[in-house]
Design an enzyme around this catalytic site. Structure first.
Site, short mmCIF file in Angstrom:
data_model
loop_
_atom_site.label_atom_id
_atom_site.label_comp_id
_atom_site.label_asym_id
_atom_site.label_seq_id
_atom_site.Cartn_x
_atom_site.Cartn_y
_atom_site.Cartn_z
N ASP A 88 0.82 -1.26 -0.10
CA ASP A 88 0.13 0.09 -0.06
C ASP A 88 1.01 1.27 -0.09
OD1 ASP A 88 -2.33 1.12 0.18
OD2 ASP A 88 -2.33 1.54 2.26
N SER A 131 -12.97 4.39 3.80
CA SER A 131 -13.78 3.97 5.17
C SER A 131 -15.01 4.86 5.41
CB SER A 131 -12.68 4.14 6.30
OG SER A 131 -12.08 3.00 6.38
N GLY A 181 -9.07 5.60 0.53
CA GLY A 181 -9.70 6.71 1.47
C GLY A 181 -11.25 6.23 1.61
N GLY A 210 -8.33 8.57 6.44
CA GLY A 210 -8.40 8.87 7.64
C GLY A 210 -9.92 9.00 8.18
N LYS A 215 -12.84 12.80 7.28
CA LYS A 215 -12.78 13.07 5.88
C LYS A 215 -13.41 14.35 5.55
CE LYS A 215 -12.79 7.93 4.93
NZ LYS A 215 -11.42 7.86 4.94
N ARG A 252 -9.59 0.00 12.20
CA ARG A 252 -8.71 0.66 13.40
C ARG A 252 -9.94 1.08 14.52
NH1 ARG A 252 -4.27 4.74 11.05
NH2 ARG A 252 -3.23 3.28 9.62
P1 13P Z 1 -9.09 5.03 4.99
O1 13P Z 1 -8.31 5.74 5.76
O2 13P Z 1 -10.50 5.60 4.69
O3 13P Z 1 -9.46 3.49 5.53
O4 13P Z 1 -8.29 4.54 3.67
C1 13P Z 1 -7.40 3.75 3.45
C2 13P Z 1 -6.43 3.74 2.38
O5 13P Z 1 -6.86 4.22 1.55
C3 13P Z 1 -5.18 2.63 2.47
O6 13P Z 1 -4.39 2.88 1.31
O1 G3H Z 2 -3.52 5.06 3.42
C1 G3H Z 2 -2.81 4.86 4.69
C2 G3H Z 2 -3.25 3.60 5.25
O2 G3H Z 2 -4.42 3.80 6.12
C3 G3H Z 2 -2.13 3.08 6.06
O3 G3H Z 2 -1.86 3.88 7.14
O4 G3H Z 2 0.79 4.10 7.07
O5 G3H Z 2 -0.50 4.50 9.38
O6 G3H Z 2 -0.24 2.11 8.18
P1 G3H Z 2 -0.45 3.69 7.99
ZN ZN Z 3 -4.70 4.81 0.49
#
Ligand code: 13P
Ligand code: G3H
Ligand code: ZN
Length: 316
Positions: free
Chosen positions: A83, A218, A216, A185, A188, A264
């Site tokens: 990711d 969530s 993004g 996050g 948003k 989370r």
């Molecule tokens: P969220 O913060 O909306 O869960 O997005 C996660 C994400 O895009 C990880 O790459």
């Molecule tokens: O897009 C980001 C993901 O939520 C991962 O976040 O780097 O805190 O694990 P992190």
């Molecule tokens: Zn992401």
């Protein structure tokens, strides 16, 4: 069945109008909660590992946990994905470590540099049988330690469809993360957002069959926000992407939907509840266990929102 890449998943998702959930993993309980959910719902799965996850748990611990999940679930296609890889070097490392998919996120660079960096990753990954997700446009919120555009600004930084076509054709990437109004996050939006379905539509008309990715995504579920706040937390203004909008995008060209914050929050809400209701509790299994169960039921619900429940077999 060994780990798979995302080619077949995306082909079926595009054709049959659903999206595959890409969930971030940071430890055993999070992974087990997600995997138990897809096993019950018979859904394809993408487990993704961020830089923060590698720093926290180490690549080898996370890969070993995923290895067990794959062995225990031979009927579920599981891909392991990097990711937000931000350099060629980290993408190469993950290809070499056995990831089946990597993301090169050079979206903060000027267009030409994004193209060049992505093309270099594509060349290396493809020569090793690994698929590549790239990103064009800027999302709001915080991406790892890269600060995105502010949520109010989200709509001004959407992916340009003309650039997307040029980008895909010049890089050879296998999927593209697009900025269509989502944001990373828990904080948003201040008001209910409207996603730019027209951008998805325009790109898919000119690149039929090409899988798009929504980061993004969530929803910042009220149920968990309320529990967190009830049991001593402080997340008053958290607001996410409405699930109806996610379902609609999943029926279009969005084939992968990224979810981390909702995991989370499910875990945190449950742990807070256990601590508040049983202040004498100190056995980690007694709070991590309910946390894992909360993740499982939340993910089962999400798989239905994405429409990928029951689709494991067709993606094998
Ligand atoms: P969220 O913060 O909306 O869960 O997005 C996660 C994400 O895009 C990880 O790459
Ligand atoms: O897009 C980001 C993901 O939520 C991962 O976040 O780097 O805190 O694990 P992190
Ligand atoms: Zn992401």
């Amino acid at each position: 069945m060994p780990l798979v890449d995302t080619k077949k998943m995306f082909e079926m998702a595009y054709k049959n109008g659903y999206a595959v959930g890409a969930f971030n993993v940071n430890n055993m309980e999070i992974t087990q909660g997600i995997v138990d959910a897809v096993a019950e719902e018979k859904a394809p799965l993408i487990l993704q590992i961020s830089r923060g996850a590698r720093k926290y748990a180490s690549m080898s611990y996370l890969m070993a946990i995923i290895d067990v999940a794959v062995k225990e679930n031979p009927d579920i296609p599981i891909a392991v994905h990097l990711d937000h890889g931000d350099t060629f070097e980290i993408c190469k490392q993950c290809v070499d470590e056995g990831f089946t998919s990597v993301m090169i996120d050079a979206s903060s660079l000027p267009f030409k540099q994004n193209v060049d960096t992505t093309a270099k990753v594509v060349e290396y990954a493809h020569s090793n049988g690994v698929v590549v997700e790239a990103e064009l446009g800027q999302l709001g919120g915080i991406e790892e330690d890269i600060e995105g555009v502010s949520s109010d600004e989200v709509s001004k930084h959407l992916t340009d469809p003309d650039q997307a076509i040029e980008f895909v054709n010049s890089t050879g990437c296998d999927s593209l993360a697009v900025a269509v109004g989502t944001s990373h996050g828990a904080y948003k939006f201040k008001t209910v957002p409207k996603l730019a379905f027209d951008v998805i539509e325009k790109i898919s008309k000119r690149l039929p069959g090409f899988p798009l990715v929504m980061h993004g995504s969530s929803s910042v579920l009220k149920e968990f926000k309320d529990l967190i706040n009830k049991y001593g937390g402080n997340m008053p203004d958290a607001m996410g992407v409405p699930e109806e909008a996610i379902s609609k995008a999943a029926k279009m060209a969005i084939c992968k939907v990224n979810i981390d914050t909702d995991l989370r929050m499910a875990l945190t809400a449950k742990i807070r509840q256990v601590f508040a209701e049983n202040p004498a509790e100190f056995d980690p299994r007694k709070y991590l266990g309910p946390g894992r169960a909360a993740i499982k039921s939340m993910v089962k619900h999400k798989l239905n929102v994405l429409g990928c429940n029951g689709k494991a077999a067709e993606c094998l």
